[in-house]
Write a protein that holds these residues in place. Structure first.
Motif, PDB file in Angstrom:
ATOM      1  N   ASP A   1      -4.055  39.600  37.912  1.00  0.00           N
ATOM      2  CA  ASP A   1      -3.959  40.585  36.825  1.00  0.00           C
ATOM      3  C   ASP A   1      -3.336  39.982  35.571  1.00  0.00           C
ATOM      4  O   ASP A   1      -3.703  40.333  34.454  1.00  0.00           O
ATOM      5  CB  ASP A   1      -3.214  41.837  37.279  1.00  0.00           C
ATOM      6  N   VAL A   2      -2.402  39.038  35.740  1.00  0.00           N
ATOM      7  CA  VAL A   2      -1.787  38.391  34.575  1.00  0.00           C
ATOM      8  C   VAL A   2      -2.818  37.546  33.836  1.00  0.00           C
ATOM      9  O   VAL A   2      -2.889  37.557  32.602  1.00  0.00           O
ATOM     10  CB  VAL A   2      -0.586  37.525  35.008  1.00  0.00           C
ATOM     11  N   ILE A   3      -3.630  36.816  34.580  1.00  0.00           N
ATOM     12  CA  ILE A   3      -4.650  35.969  33.953  1.00  0.00           C
ATOM     13  C   ILE A   3      -5.715  36.820  33.277  1.00  0.00           C
ATOM     14  O   ILE A   3      -6.188  36.504  32.180  1.00  0.00           O
ATOM     15  CB  ILE A   3      -5.265  35.032  35.001  1.00  0.00           C
ATOM     16  N   GLU A   4      -6.110  37.907  33.907  1.00  0.00           N
ATOM     17  CA  GLU A   4      -7.134  38.776  33.323  1.00  0.00           C
ATOM     18  C   GLU A   4      -6.642  39.458  32.049  1.00  0.00           C
ATOM     19  O   GLU A   4      -7.389  39.597  31.077  1.00  0.00           O
ATOM     20  CB  GLU A   4      -7.569  39.831  34.327  1.00  0.00           C
ATOM     21  N   LYS A   5      -5.377  39.884  32.039  1.00  0.00           N
ATOM     22  CA  LYS A   5      -4.859  40.656  30.918  1.00  0.00           C
ATOM     23  C   LYS A   5      -4.344  39.785  29.768  1.00  0.00           C
ATOM     24  O   LYS A   5      -4.355  40.199  28.618  1.00  0.00           O
ATOM     25  CB  LYS A   5      -3.729  41.570  31.404  1.00  0.00           C
ATOM     26  N   GLN A   6      -3.882  38.570  30.090  1.00  0.00           N
ATOM     27  CA  GLN A   6      -3.249  37.735  29.066  1.00  0.00           C
ATOM     28  C   GLN A   6      -3.772  36.297  29.090  1.00  0.00           C
ATOM     29  O   GLN A   6      -2.986  35.357  29.160  1.00  0.00           O
ATOM     30  CB  GLN A   6      -1.737  37.711  29.274  1.00  0.00           C
ATOM     31  N   PRO A   7      -5.073  36.087  29.030  1.00  0.00           N
ATOM     32  CA  PRO A   7      -5.578  34.705  29.139  1.00  0.00           C
ATOM     33  C   PRO A   7      -5.065  33.800  28.032  1.00  0.00           C
ATOM     34  O   PRO A   7      -4.758  32.622  28.277  1.00  0.00           O
ATOM     35  CB  PRO A   7      -7.097  34.877  29.080  1.00  0.00           C
ATOM     36  N   GLU A   8      -4.963  34.308  26.803  1.00  0.00           N
ATOM     37  CA  GLU A   8      -4.477  33.481  25.697  1.00  0.00           C
ATOM     38  C   GLU A   8      -3.027  33.087  25.892  1.00  0.00           C
ATOM     39  O   GLU A   8      -2.635  31.925  25.682  1.00  0.00           O
ATOM     40  CB  GLU A   8      -4.637  34.211  24.359  1.00  0.00           C
ATOM     41  N   HIS A   9      -2.198  34.058  26.317  1.00  0.00           N
ATOM     42  CA  HIS A   9      -0.775  33.781  26.513  1.00  0.00           C
ATOM     43  C   HIS A   9      -0.564  32.816  27.675  1.00  0.00           C
ATOM     44  O   HIS A   9       0.294  31.923  27.609  1.00  0.00           O
ATOM     45  CB  HIS A   9      -0.024  35.085  26.750  1.00  0.00           C
ATOM     46  N   VAL A  10      -1.333  32.993  28.743  1.00  0.00           N
ATOM     47  CA  VAL A  10      -1.235  32.070  29.876  1.00  0.00           C
ATOM     48  C   VAL A  10      -1.584  30.659  29.426  1.00  0.00           C
ATOM     49  O   VAL A  10      -0.869  29.694  29.729  1.00  0.00           O
ATOM     50  CB  VAL A  10      -2.153  32.521  31.026  1.00  0.00           C
ATOM     51  N   ALA A  11      -2.668  30.525  28.676  1.00  0.00           N
ATOM     52  CA  ALA A  11      -3.076  29.206  28.188  1.00  0.00           C
ATOM     53  C   ALA A  11      -2.016  28.601  27.283  1.00  0.00           C
ATOM     54  O   ALA A  11      -1.712  27.409  27.359  1.00  0.00           O
ATOM     55  CB  ALA A  11      -4.412  29.314  27.454  1.00  0.00           C
ATOM     56  N   GLU A  12      -1.442  29.405  26.419  1.00  0.00           N
ATOM     57  CA  GLU A  12      -0.408  28.933  25.502  1.00  0.00           C
ATOM     58  C   GLU A  12       0.817  28.427  26.260  1.00  0.00           C
ATOM     59  O   GLU A  12       1.442  27.435  25.866  1.00  0.00           O
ATOM     60  CB  GLU A  12      -0.014  30.070  24.564  1.00  0.00           C
ATOM     61  N   THR A  13       1.156  29.086  27.355  1.00  0.00           N
ATOM     62  CA  THR A  13       2.310  28.680  28.156  1.00  0.00           C
ATOM     63  C   THR A  13       2.022  27.405  28.943  1.00  0.00           C
ATOM     64  O   THR A  13       2.896  26.546  29.096  1.00  0.00           O
ATOM     65  CB  THR A  13       2.705  29.812  29.125  1.00  0.00           C
ATOM     66  N   LEU A  14       0.814  27.263  29.440  1.00  0.00           N
ATOM     67  CA  LEU A  14       0.466  26.111  30.269  1.00  0.00           C
ATOM     68  C   LEU A  14       0.229  24.845  29.458  1.00  0.00           C
ATOM     69  O   LEU A  14       0.461  23.738  29.948  1.00  0.00           O
ATOM     70  CB  LEU A  14      -0.784  26.417  31.096  1.00  0.00           C
TER      71      LEU A  14
END
Length: 584
Positions: free
Chosen positions: A440-453
C-alpha cells in the motif's frame, strides 16, 4: 584445518578478558580460568566421530612465523571464493565478522593484506569446536558446552550477514558436513495421519547447500523454493530458512518457511526433537521464521517440492548520463515503483539494483523470472514499465536502455545460466540496512518511495513477496507478520577495505543508521528481514519479529531454558550484555 586440542591458540593471542565475564551469570570464554583443560577436550574427542576443531582465520597461512604452515598463495587467490570460505570452520563469507574490536578501539584480526603489518590474531573466530557429522556428534558437543558453560555458536556455511555464527572465545558446532539427502515419493510428517502424506518431498541435512539441493531435485524434474548466491553455497537447512528464506520463486510458491513440512532439532539438553504440525507444534511455530541459532541445533529440514515447469527470464538495464542524471534516475525509480504491483500480480519474482555499472555510471537494472509463464504473458506484464522507460529515453536523451525476455525450459536451466554470470563477492567487509516496504505504501506514494531510496548506496530491491507469500496467515508461524503485506524487500550497504581505522568504520555505520531512519519512516509499522538486516536497529526484536516476539521468547524458554543459543538481535538477546556473554 584441524589441530589437536593441545595446539589451541595461546591465551595471549585470543584472551577474552576484554569482554567482562565474571560471575555465574556469564559464559566461559577461551582465556578464562574456567575454560576446559586439554584433558577435558580429549574426553570430548573420544565421544565424537571427527577430530576436534581448532578453527583458524582463513588468512593464517600467510603468517608462517606465528601460525601453522599453509598455502598463502591459495588463500590470496581464493579469498573472494564463497565455496573456499564455506569449507573452512574459521571463515565467514563476510570477512569483517572474523575480526574483533576491543573497547580501546584496537582490532584483533588476521588480514589477507600482510603489508598492513598487523599481526595475525584470532579475532572473532571460535577457538574450538566439533565437526558434526551426525546427531550424536551434536549431542556430545551440546552436553560438553553445557557442562562447561561455554559460549556456543552454530555454523553451517558462514553465509551470515549479521555475524551470528561466530563469536570471540567461543565453541563452535559446525554442521557443514551433515550432507544427508533423502527424497520421499510420499512423506507423512511424524504423528500425522497417512491421509496427510505429501507427495515428492525432500529432507536435507543441516550442511546441504542450495546448489546441492537443486541438483538433487532436478534429477526428479522437481524444483525447490530456495536461495540464490554465487556458487550456490547458501545453506538450505540452516539460517536461511530459520529466518524466513526468500526466493525468486516466492511469489509463486511462498517463502522457504511456507514450504517446510518438518524439522529435526537437538535442544540444549541434548534431546532430539521432531517439529511439525502435529509434534512440538510450538517449536514448529518458532523455527519457521523465529531466527537461526536460537532454539537449538537444527539437523534437518523436510520441504515440499514443486513441478519443474518452464519460466521466462526478464533482464533490463537503464543507464542515464549527463547533467540530468539525477532527475532521470528519480523518474526511472518512480516508474519502477508504479510498475511493481502489476509485476507482482503477474507472478514475477526477482531483484533490481541501483548502483554503479561497469562504466562507473549509476544504473537501474534488474533480473526477474516468471515461473510457468509464456512469452505473451511476459510481454504483456512487462510492457507498462518497459514502455515508460522507452518514453523517458526518447524525451530525456542520454539514457541507454536494454531489455531481454528469454524462455528457459526449467528453473535449473535458468539457475545454471544465471550462476555462470555471477561474480565471487565473498571476503568483503561491510554493513547493511534493510526494510520491508508494504504494497500500500508503494502504491500510494511511488514518488516519495523513489525519492527516499535514490540516495542509498548499493541499493538492492527484492520482489520476493506478494502472491503466494501474501496469502499465508501472518499468525501461522513465527515469521515477522510484516512479510505478508510486503511487496519489496529493500537492502543497501556500505563497505570498507581491510585495515580501515575503527573511527572511519564507525562513521560509515553511523551513515547506515541515518539512512535506516529515513527508510524506516516510509513504513514505520513494517519490519525487516532477520537474515538481511541492520545491526544498528533501535528496536531489533520488534523490527525482526513484530508481535510474535513475546510468544517466541516463551517458546525459547521451553526448549532452551539455559540460554545456550543466543545470537545478536535474536530472541533472548535482550537478556544479555552487548557481547552476549553475561546476563543483565
Amino acid at each position: 584445518m584441524v589441530l589437536a586440542a593441545s595446539n589451541l591458540p595461546t591465551a595471549t593471542d585470543t584472551t577474552s578478558s576484554d569482554i567482562a565475564n565474571s560471575g555465574s551469570n556469564c559464559r566461559c570464554l577461551f582465556g578464562d580460568s574456567c575454560w576446559p583443560s586439554a584433558s577435558e577436550f580429549s574426553k570430548l574427542a573420544k565421544q565424537v566421530s571427527q577430530p576436534l576443531l581448532n578453527p583458524l582465520p582463513p588468512a593464517s597461512p600467510c603468517y608462517p612465523l606465528s601460525r601453522p604452515s599453509g598455502d598463502c598463495d591459495a588463500a590470496q587467490r581464493l579469498w573472494t571464493d564463497p565455496a573456499w570460505r564455506a569449507n573452512q570452520s574459521g571463515a565467514m563469507q563476510s570477512a569483517n565478522f572474523e575480526t574483533f574490536v576491543f573497547r580501546n578501539g584496537t582490532t584483533s584480526a588476521c588480514f589477507i593484506d600482510t603489508t598492513l603489518g598487523i599481526p595475525c590474531g584470532q579475532g572473532s573466530v571460535p577457538v574450538a569446536g566439533v565437526d558434526a557429522h551426525s546427531d550424536a556428534d551434536i549431542q556430545a558437543a551440546i552436553k560438553f558446552a553445557a557442562a562447561h558453560n561455554l559460549r556456543v555458536v552454530v555454523k553451517g556455511n558462514g553465509h551470515d550477514l549479521s555475524g551470528r555464527s561466530t563469536a570471540r572465545g567461543s565453541f563452535v558446532i559446525w554442521t557443514h558436513h551433515m550432507k544427508n539427502i533423502a527424497f520421499h515419493a510420499q512423506f507423512t510428517p511424524t504423528g500425522a495421519p497417512k491421509s496427510e502424506a505429501v507427495a515428492q518431498a525432500i529432507t536435507l541435512g543441516a550442511g546441504i547447500q542450495w546448489q546441492e539441493a537443486y541438483n538433487a531435485v532436478n534429477i526428479r524434474n522437481r524444483v525447490l523454493v530456495g536461495g540464490l548466491s554465487p556458487g550456490g553455497t547458501v545453506g538450505a537447512a540452516g539460517g536461511w530458512v530459520l529466518g524466513g528464506g526468500h526466493s525468486v520463486l516466492s511469489p509463486t510458491f511462498g517463502l522457504g518457511v511456507d514450504n517446510v513440512l518438518e524439522f529435526t532439532m537437538i535442544s540444549s539438553n541434548g534431546t532430539r526433537l521432531t517439529a511439525n504440525a502435529h509434534r512440538n507444534t510450538d517449536l514448529f511455530f518458532a523455527l519457521r521464521g523465529g531466527g537461526g541459532g536460537t532454539y537449538g541445533v537444527v539437523t534437518s529440514v523436510t520441504y515440499q517440492t514443486h513441478t519443474n515447469l518452464p519460466l521466462i527470464s526478464a533482464v533490463f538495464s537503464a543507464t542515464p548520463s549527463g547533467s540530468q542524471t539525477s532527475r532521470v534516475l528519480q523518474t526511472l525509480l518512480t516508474d519502477f515503483m508504479k510498475a511493481l504491483p502489476g509485476l507482482s500480480d503477474a507472478g514475477w519474482g526477482g531483484t533490481a539494483f541501483l548502483g554503479a555499472d561497469a562504466t562507473g555510471n549509476v544504473a537501474l537494472s534488474g533480473s526477474f523470472v516468471l515461473f510457468n509463464g509464456t512469452m505473451v504473458s511476459a510481454n504483456q506484464s512487462t510492457s507498462p514499465f518497459f514502455s515508460a522507460v522507452n518514453r523517458l529515453a526518447s524525451t530525456a536523451g542520454n539514457l541507454t536502455f536494454t531489455t531481454s525476455l528469454t524462455p528457459f525450459d526449467s528453473f535449473q536451466t535458468w539457475y545454471t545460466a544465471m550462476s555462470a554470470q555471477g561474480a565471487n563477492v565473498a571476503g568483503s567487509n561491510g554493513a547493511l540496512g534493510s526494510w520491508l516496504l508494504p504494497r500500500d505504501v508503494i502504491e500510494k506514494q511511488p514518488e516519495h518511495v523513489a525519492e527516499t531510496l535514490l540516495p542509498l548506496t548499493g541499493l538492492v530491491m527484492g520482489l520476493y513477496a506478494g502472491g503466494a507469500v501474501a496469502r499465508v496467515d501472518p499468525n501461522a508461524m513465527g515469521l515477522n507478520p510484516a512479510w505478508r503485506t510486503t511487496l519489496l524487500h529493500t537492502i543497501f550497504a556500505t563497505g570498507w577495505v581491510e585495515g580501515t581505522p575503527v573511527d572511519v568504520i564507525d562513521s560509515l555505520v553511523d551513515q547506515v543508521r541515518q539512512n535506516m531512519t529515513n527508510l524506516r519512516a516510509l513504513a514505520p509499522d513494517s519490519g525487516a528481514y532477520f537474515n538481511e538486516a541492520s545491526l544498528v536497529e533501535p528496536d531489533p526484536l520488534k523490527a525482526f519479529f513484530g508481535d510474535h516476539r513475546t510468544t517466541l521468547k516463551a517458546i525459547k524458554r521451553i526448549y532452551d531454558p539455559i540460554d545456550m543459543f543466543v545470537v545478536p538481535e535474536g530472541i533472548g538477546s535482550d537478556d544479555f550484555d552487548d557481547a552476549l556473554v553475561c546476563k543483565v
